[in-house]
Write an enzyme that holds these catalytic residues in place. Structure first.
Site, PDB file in Angstrom:
ATOM      1  N   GLY A  35      59.994  31.678   5.468  1.00  0.00           N
ATOM      2  CA  GLY A  35      60.450  30.548   5.200  1.00  0.00           C
ATOM      3  C   GLY A  35      59.509  29.452   4.970  1.00  0.00           C
ATOM      4  CD1 TRP A 103      57.565  30.971   8.697  1.00  0.00           C
ATOM      5  CD2 TRP A 103      55.769  29.660   8.216  1.00  0.00           C
ATOM      6  NE1 TRP A 103      57.327  30.168   9.821  1.00  0.00           N
ATOM      7  CE2 TRP A 103      56.431  29.376   9.485  1.00  0.00           C
ATOM      8  CE3 TRP A 103      54.712  29.230   7.860  1.00  0.00           C
ATOM      9  CZ2 TRP A 103      55.561  28.751  10.628  1.00  0.00           C
ATOM     10  CZ3 TRP A 103      54.096  28.021   8.676  1.00  0.00           C
ATOM     11  CH2 TRP A 103      54.740  28.100  10.083  1.00  0.00           C
ATOM     12  CG  ASP A 253      52.995  36.537  -4.103  1.00  0.00           C
ATOM     13  OD1 ASP A 253      53.613  35.272  -4.523  1.00  0.00           O
ATOM     14  OD2 ASP A 253      53.020  36.935  -3.047  1.00  0.00           O
TER      15      ASP A 253
END
Length: 301
Positions: A35, A103, A253
């Site tokens: 997150g 995160w 990514d």
């Protein structure tokens, strides 16, 4: 305590959701979700061998089933580190393996650097070091290059003054209490982030009255530079000496590119990078999921 978890009062008006799972006598593991604000997904259980591991899933402050939902007061990285320690002490766990992605990797590194004697190892996916430069790369440079229409939708409402610091303005709009200000930006931000997370992002569905929770907590953290001093996770990498680490990194990514894993590994000799080719950020990618599961298996052997 319920059959699958319980709320733990951590002070400041927060009660975080803690869900032990697996073998009560197994290798202790703490799982840190991404997150900020995503909460632990049931699918994360598939990363672990239930017979070998005692996994503790924690919904961080304001996320998942923690209460109050979406709460941003007394919600900083340092608070989350203290919460992890409080859970460890409450469950009488001496040391544990730390697992997390994006995160969750940021928080895992910050926790391990604060409490290295409590960490047996780190299994991290998609290293994010919590810096403004990484956010500029992902939400401006990469978004504009790979998803220009989504970049246009996110940045179009900004005024000329706001464009001098566009990401700050976007996060301030998300946190504005007026729905007329934040609603469109929350939706645009969420769609942009989802697109950057997947190699083949699904087409966004129709707008509804429901707004996702994660953009609000992400804006809170990102506006405050993740409540970390500049480059602190790299500068404190020496404190990880002696702690084994496996860094699972997807080659494609767009949110957390390979360069960040390499920068960390260069300062942390006890770590290794396991590259997954032809994959993006999402842990839902079959090869990424399998690589992280193998990393956990190796670190708990």
């Amino acid at each position: 305590m319920t059959s699958d978890g319980f709320h733990l009062d951590v002070g400041d008006g927060h009660a975080i959701w803690v869900a032990p799972w697996g073998n009560p006598d197994g290798v202790p593991v703490v799982f840190l979700h991404g997150g900020p604000g995503s909460g632990c997904a049931p699918s994360a259980r598939g990363l672990f061998d239930a017979a070998r591991c005692r996994v503790i899933f924690i919904d961080q402050r304001g996320a998942g089933r923690s209460l109050p939902a979406r709460a941003r007061h007394a919600n900083t990285t340092q608070h989350l580190i203290e919460d992890i320690e409080r859970v460890r002490q409450y469950l009488k766990i001496e040391r544990w393996l730390v697992v997390g992605g994006s995160w969750g990797a940021t928080l895992g590194l910050a926790y391990a650097q604060a409490h290295p004697s409590r960490v047996t190892g780190l299994g991290l996916r998609a290293v994010f070091l919590g810096t403004r430069a990484e956010l500029v790369w992902a939400l401006d440079t990469a978004l504009a290059a790979f998803h220009p229409a989504l970049h246009q939708a996110l940045y179009a409402p900004l005024t000329e003054d706001e464009r001098r610091a566009p990401l700050t303005a976007i996060w301030q709009r998300i946190l504005d209490p007026d729905p007329a200000v934040h609603t469109a930006t929350v939706r645009a931000f969420y769609r942009a982030e989802r697109a950057l997370s997947e190699l083949h992002p699904a087409q966004p569905g129709p707008d509804t009255d429901h707004l996702p929770a994660s953009p609000f907590l992400e804006a809170h953290y990102f506006l405050n530079d993740c409540f970390l001093p500049p480059d602190s996770l790299l500068q404190s990498a020496a404190s990880l000496a002696g702690i084994p680490g496996i860094l699972v990194q997807a080659r494609l990514d767009l949110l957390c590119p390979p360069v960040m894993s390499h920068r960390l590994a260069a300062l942390w000799p006890d770590s290794e990078i396991r590259m997954v080719e032809a994959a993006g950020h999402s842990v839902g990618h079959e090869q990424v999921f399998a690589a992280l599961r193998q990393a956990v298996s190796d670190l708990t052997a």
